[in-house]
Write a protein that holds these residues in place. Structure first.
Motif, mmCIF file in Angstrom:
data_model
loop_
_atom_site.group_PDB
_atom_site.id
_atom_site.type_symbol
_atom_site.label_atom_id
_atom_site.label_comp_id
_atom_site.label_asym_id
_atom_site.label_seq_id
_atom_site.Cartn_x
_atom_site.Cartn_y
_atom_site.Cartn_z
ATOM 1 N N ILE A 23 0.839 -1.205 0.000
ATOM 2 C CA ILE A 23 0.000 0.000 0.000
ATOM 3 C C ILE A 23 0.874 1.256 0.000
ATOM 4 C CG2 ILE A 23 -1.674 1.339 1.340
ATOM 5 C CD1 ILE A 23 -3.040 -1.256 2.059
ATOM 6 N N SER A 24 2.003 1.214 0.707
ATOM 7 C CA SER A 24 2.911 2.365 0.718
ATOM 8 C C SER A 24 3.442 2.666 -0.678
ATOM 9 C CB SER A 24 4.084 2.112 1.671
ATOM 10 O OG SER A 24 3.633 2.002 2.985
ATOM 11 N N SER A 25 3.851 1.625 -1.387
ATOM 12 C CA SER A 25 4.367 1.857 -2.740
ATOM 13 C C SER A 25 3.247 2.303 -3.678
ATOM 14 C CB SER A 25 5.069 0.609 -3.282
ATOM 15 O OG SER A 25 4.162 -0.444 -3.434
ATOM 16 N N TRP A 26 2.032 1.766 -3.494
ATOM 17 C CA TRP A 26 0.895 2.199 -4.307
ATOM 18 C C TRP A 26 0.601 3.685 -4.068
ATOM 19 C CZ3 TRP A 26 -3.767 4.288 -2.816
ATOM 20 C CH2 TRP A 26 -4.705 4.470 -3.828
ATOM 21 N N THR A 27 0.668 4.117 -2.816
ATOM 22 C CA THR A 27 0.393 5.502 -2.470
ATOM 23 C C THR A 27 1.387 6.441 -3.149
ATOM 24 O OG1 THR A 27 -0.510 4.814 -0.337
ATOM 25 C CG2 THR A 27 0.090 7.125 -0.548
ATOM 26 N N LYS A 28 2.668 6.064 -3.127
ATOM 27 C CA LYS A 28 3.686 6.883 -3.787
ATOM 28 C C LYS A 28 3.434 6.947 -5.290
ATOM 29 C CE LYS A 28 7.297 5.988 -0.418
ATOM 30 N NZ LYS A 28 8.563 5.303 -0.149
ATOM 31 N N GLU A 29 3.141 5.796 -5.879
ATOM 32 C CA GLU A 29 2.873 5.743 -7.317
ATOM 33 C C GLU A 29 1.624 6.557 -7.668
ATOM 34 O OE1 GLU A 29 3.453 4.943 -11.236
ATOM 35 O OE2 GLU A 29 4.812 4.485 -9.588
ATOM 36 N N GLU A 30 0.601 6.445 -6.847
ATOM 37 C CA GLU A 30 -0.658 7.178 -7.061
ATOM 38 C C GLU A 30 -0.407 8.689 -7.046
ATOM 39 O OE1 GLU A 30 -4.963 7.549 -7.362
ATOM 40 O OE2 GLU A 30 -3.513 6.024 -7.897
ATOM 41 N N LYS A 31 0.424 9.131 -6.125
ATOM 42 C CA LYS A 31 0.741 10.554 -6.025
ATOM 43 C C LYS A 31 1.442 11.037 -7.300
ATOM 44 C CE LYS A 31 3.015 13.807 -2.927
ATOM 45 N NZ LYS A 31 3.822 13.964 -1.716
ATOM 46 N N ASN A 32 2.396 10.239 -7.784
ATOM 47 C CA ASN A 32 3.117 10.618 -9.010
ATOM 48 C C ASN A 32 2.193 10.626 -10.227
ATOM 49 O OD1 ASN A 32 5.543 10.906 -7.667
ATOM 50 N ND2 ASN A 32 6.156 8.789 -8.029
ATOM 51 N N VAL A 33 1.322 9.642 -10.320
ATOM 52 C CA VAL A 33 0.419 9.538 -11.467
ATOM 53 C C VAL A 33 -0.598 10.677 -11.449
ATOM 54 C CG1 VAL A 33 -1.321 8.059 -12.549
ATOM 55 C CG2 VAL A 33 0.760 7.053 -11.653
ATOM 56 N N LYS A 34 -1.057 11.075 -10.261
ATOM 57 C CA LYS A 34 -1.987 12.207 -10.151
ATOM 58 C C LYS A 34 -1.333 13.487 -10.654
ATOM 59 C CE LYS A 34 -5.209 11.236 -6.403
ATOM 60 N NZ LYS A 34 -5.589 11.643 -5.034
#
Length: 83
Positions: A23-34
């Motif tokens: 979930i931590s890595s998903w959150t970081k990726e989500e922030k970059n994609v946003k």
């Protein structure tokens, strides 16, 4: 003066919170994609919760249950609020 049973060492044991690495890595990726402006429909969905990584609230409830079991004479009243 009577000693309180609450002063015993290792009263209820302690626990350590560890965030779910997936979930931590998903959150970081989500922030970059946003930031890149990718629409939500094209982004990856959030991964499910792994039972090996309980949330903070789950850990708190486990500790309260253990405390209650070991010290039935104590009443714990609390309010959980999430803003």
């Amino acid at each position: 003066m009577k000693k309180s049973s609450l002063r015993k060492p290792n009263l209820c044991r302690w626990t350590v919170y560890m965030p779910d690495p997936e979930i931590s890595s998903w959150t970081k990726e989500e922030k970059n994609v946003k930031k890149q402006g990718l629409p939500k429909s094209e982004r990856l969905s959030k991964p499910g919760n792994d039972p090996d990584y309980p949330k903070k609230i789950q850990l708190a409830l486990i500790l309260l249950k253990k405390f209650r079991k070991n010290h039935p004479e104590v009443t714990v009243k609390c309010v959980l609020a999430d803003a």
